[in-house]
Design an enzyme around this catalytic site. Sequence first.
Site, PDB file in Angstrom:
ATOM      1  N   ASP A  74       9.805 -26.550 -48.730  1.00  0.00           N
ATOM      2  CA  ASP A  74      10.495 -25.257 -48.730  1.00  0.00           C
ATOM      3  C   ASP A  74       9.818 -24.243 -49.638  1.00  0.00           C
ATOM      4  OD1 ASP A  74      12.263 -26.612 -47.128  1.00  0.00           O
ATOM      5  OD2 ASP A  74      14.041 -25.778 -48.084  1.00  0.00           O
ATOM      6  N   CYS A 105      12.418 -34.410 -50.466  1.00  0.00           N
ATOM      7  CA  CYS A 105      12.676 -32.979 -50.541  1.00  0.00           C
ATOM      8  C   CYS A 105      13.779 -32.525 -49.587  1.00  0.00           C
ATOM      9  CB  CYS A 105      11.377 -32.212 -50.327  1.00  0.00           C
ATOM     10  SG  CYS A 105      10.249 -32.400 -51.726  1.00  0.00           S
ATOM     11  N   ASP A 106      13.991 -31.222 -49.582  1.00  0.00           N
ATOM     12  CA  ASP A 106      15.236 -30.588 -49.169  1.00  0.00           C
ATOM     13  C   ASP A 106      15.857 -31.090 -47.867  1.00  0.00           C
ATOM     14  OD1 ASP A 106      14.106 -29.120 -51.244  1.00  0.00           O
ATOM     15  OD2 ASP A 106      15.094 -27.292 -50.621  1.00  0.00           O
ATOM     16  N   LYS A 107      15.197 -30.881 -46.734  1.00  0.00           N
ATOM     17  CA  LYS A 107      15.820 -31.216 -45.449  1.00  0.00           C
ATOM     18  C   LYS A 107      15.621 -32.665 -45.061  1.00  0.00           C
ATOM     19  CE  LYS A 107      16.677 -27.122 -45.812  1.00  0.00           C
ATOM     20  NZ  LYS A 107      15.888 -27.150 -47.030  1.00  0.00           N
ATOM     21  N   CYS A 121      11.083 -30.728 -57.043  1.00  0.00           N
ATOM     22  CA  CYS A 121      11.111 -29.704 -58.092  1.00  0.00           C
ATOM     23  C   CYS A 121      12.249 -29.965 -59.076  1.00  0.00           C
ATOM     24  CB  CYS A 121      11.208 -28.326 -57.467  1.00  0.00           C
ATOM     25  SG  CYS A 121       9.728 -27.877 -56.531  1.00  0.00           S
ATOM     26  N   GLU A 166      15.982 -19.559 -46.611  1.00  0.00           N
ATOM     27  CA  GLU A 166      16.385 -19.495 -48.019  1.00  0.00           C
ATOM     28  C   GLU A 166      15.865 -18.206 -48.645  1.00  0.00           C
ATOM     29  OE1 GLU A 166      16.675 -24.204 -49.255  1.00  0.00           O
ATOM     30  OE2 GLU A 166      14.989 -23.005 -49.990  1.00  0.00           O
ATOM     31  N   SER A 183      17.924 -20.944 -51.935  1.00  0.00           N
ATOM     32  CA  SER A 183      17.344 -22.135 -52.539  1.00  0.00           C
ATOM     33  C   SER A 183      18.276 -22.639 -53.627  1.00  0.00           C
ATOM     34  CB  SER A 183      15.980 -21.778 -53.143  1.00  0.00           C
ATOM     35  OG  SER A 183      15.557 -22.778 -54.033  1.00  0.00           O
TER      36      SER A 183
END
Length: 542
Positions: free
Chosen positions: A78, A119-121, A187, A432, A458
Amino acid sequence: MKSDVMKSGVENAPKRALLKSMGYTDAQITKPLVGIVNSFNEVAPGHVHLLTIARAVKDGVLANGGTPIEFNTIGVCDGIAMGHEGMRYSLCSREIITDSIECMARAHSFDALVFIPNCDKIVPGMLMAAARLNLPSIFISGGPMLSIGGLDLTTVFEAVGKAKAGKMDEAELFEIEENACPGCGSCSGMFTANSMNCLSEALGIALPGNGTVPAVFAHRLRLAKEAGHQVMELFKSDTRPSDIMTERAFHNALTVDMALGCSTNSVLHLFAIAHECGVALDLKQLNKISAKTPNLCRLAPAGGHHVEDLYYAGGIPAVMRELGDLLHRDEKTVTGKTVRENTENAHIKDNNVIQRYSDIGGLAALFGNLAPNGAVVKRSAVRAEMMDFTGTAQVFDSEEDAIAAIYAGDVRKGSVVVIRYEGPSGGPGMREMLAPTSAIAGMGLDADVALITDGRFSGATRGASIGHISPEAIAGGLIAYVQDGDKIHIDINNYSLTLLVSEEEITQRRQTMKLKQNDDLHGYLKRYAKAVSSADTGAIVC
């Protein structure tokens, strides 16, 4: 075993021949086949080291009588996709991840699965797949990135805003760029990736430590070996995700979400995962849980601590023990023990990191004429003076237009920046908005400017940033009819978001203003825009 359908009996000799062509022995083929669902790539820092994690997982599976077989799925970074067309492909990749894992697991008749996201998704996409497939499963993430000197990715984004405002020179910006992301891992703040990895613990589908053990620690490799070992125990006991990710488990996850002050994206994803589990959630439940759940952590972007600090402070088990009877503590987890048993020996090791910052949770859902179906804000990251704010609308039909205005100094104190046509369907992809919110903060406007959108933010976003406005603009939501100069009232403490325009004026605008259409879509985005649901239901594709 489920895998017997493709490996046992005379008629399956051709399939065994194919397995043997890859080096699998008869002894390996007769054992339970465990799919190692990896998301390694050399694009995302959270995923670049996952081959090492997968090797450790395989060691654990082998040591406990299984045969590990690895396959991969995609993973969008992202941070790299942010602020351009690439971000349209982030949220929608969640569904591809889910579907691709379903295809691989069903096609090859695996007996159990170990999921390696970070990570995110990727985390929610894999959780959705685990729920859909309902095979014995366990999650082991790649772990969080370290923060050195309190720096993180948000520091860089906000430094850009300072540089654009003339408050920082390029040499200072370069120094931050060089040091903010010191190595592999997700992150380092309580951003979306770490939020979902921590909530995997709260759901009971990952081992304690999954969300907080840093990526570069040997403890992470030991945890991966334990996950590989434990999936075989789940297989032997026929314990499946449906036994773990129950309605009460989602209540636990939402409660921990409020205590941690997770990313607003966690709401979007938990709703989508719950849908796959046949569990109904809605935004009003969020406020009910938040009203009685103390906010126990203020990790970046809400404060100066990072996930490694939470690890040293006792991690998610310490947070869950502190929550006590607010949780359903008799729920089953992948350890083979209950939540109560997993947390009974946990304790807070650093009261500066885990403490009662507020009597109410870190997230809130807002309702009103601008968001009759709801909107979401990370209230633990909102300045006190912005909790009740009336401002003047400055309206933009895309993120790019808003960023250009912010960098040009055209956004004024007392404004509510409105970014619309960025919803799940209208974007499409619900981009985002870290760049505009970081620019606002970096330019020193976060005490005077709010931002609302039918897109999302985000997990690194801070300030009065309200996203997921539903219905979205392209669906005829009121956000489509806001005009420059309108007054908007944001009252986070009372969960309201209101356009201060008369009903007569609103009716006239609906009759005279035309909705923007997405006429130039191609490929996957075109299909996604037609099929995706509203943000308040998790932006699911049915």
